[in-house]
Scaffold this active site. Structure first.
Site, mmCIF file in Angstrom:
data_model
loop_
_atom_site.group_PDB
_atom_site.id
_atom_site.type_symbol
_atom_site.label_atom_id
_atom_site.label_comp_id
_atom_site.label_asym_id
_atom_site.label_seq_id
_atom_site.Cartn_x
_atom_site.Cartn_y
_atom_site.Cartn_z
ATOM 1 C CB SER A 36 67.992 -4.922 35.226
ATOM 2 O OG SER A 36 66.711 -4.678 35.764
ATOM 3 C CE LYS B 26 67.062 -5.144 39.311
ATOM 4 N NZ LYS B 26 66.497 -3.929 38.746
#
Length: 241
Positions: A161, A199
């Site tokens: 990701s 993230k």
């Protein structure tokens, strides 16, 4: 090879026993190393015992015996000392120890390629969150110029990701421990006290957004009470096979 915290604790115990003949309490060790709880001291003592640096004496409270010291300190220990100086144990994981007191011989300047050991604490998801930040699985050697102030640890990346931020599956990320972040920082975020993910940190009004660096993944929005920052990305190590 000892981690920085293991080395700091070993020297602290050694100096305290030289001064008073009695090992420090777990609370004193926790405060000296600036740890949040005594469980971290238990893990460090177990690691030192397994590596043969200390011995726990049975059936006696606070009974520790220092068997040996790191070779780098052998010559210093032979010199007269004025007593324990806090600068000897000041510091943290991935952070070089402060220089010895002025009365002692000063070590040679560190080489440009100097490095330190940083503990690898498990896996971090760059994708769907997974449990992370487990016990220290092993240590890796990290160049000093990759680190700044503070405590550091490493995590192995699982998932894709964050590929547009240059972070790939199988990479090892170096994290500076901390519980705050600025918008745009890449962070280790703990969601609902169970899942951890790597993230980019953003704010959406009163909420927190955890943003992927891959268009295949959606930005996830959480209430501020559901997310805890566990540290910020400061470096990355990639192995080519």
């Amino acid at each position: 090879m000892l981690t920085r915290k293991q080395q700091e604790l070993l020297l602290f115990i050694h100096e305290r026993m030289k001064e008073s003949g009695v090992p420090p309490s777990f609370d004193e060790m926790k405060d000296a190393l600036e740890l949040a709880s005594k469980s971290g001291i238990h893990r460090l003592i177990t690691a030192l015992e397994e590596r043969g640096f200390i011995r726990r004496l049975p059936n006696r409270a606070r009974a520790l015996e220092v068997i040996k010291l790191p070779e780098a300190y052998a010559s210093i220990q032979q010199q007269p000392r004025r007593g324990f100086s806090p600068s000897v144990i000041e510091g943290s994981l991935g952070k070089p120890a402060a220089p010895p007191p002025a009365a002692l011989p000063k070590p040679a300047p560190a080489a440009e390629n100097a490095s330190v050991s940083v503990p690898v604490m498990g896996r971090i998801a760059a994708g769907v969150p997974i449990s992370a930040i487990q016990n220290n699985t092993h240590d890796i050697t990290v160049p000093l110029d990759m680190l700044g102030n503070g405590e550091h640890y490493a995590l192995e990346v699982k998932g894709d990701s964050m590929i547009e931020a240059g972070i790939f599956d199988g990479d090892t990320v170096i994290i500076r421990n901390g519980n705050t972040a600025n918008p745009g920082d890449i962070v280790v975020a703990l969601v609902d006290d169970e899942e951890a993910t790597l993230k980019r940190f953003r704010r959406k009004g009163a909420s927190i957004a955890l943003e992927a660096a891959n268009p295949a993944y959606e930005t996830r929005i959480f209430g501020p009470d559901r997310v805890k920052i566990q540290g910020k990305l400061v470096g990355l190590i990639r192995r080519y096979h």
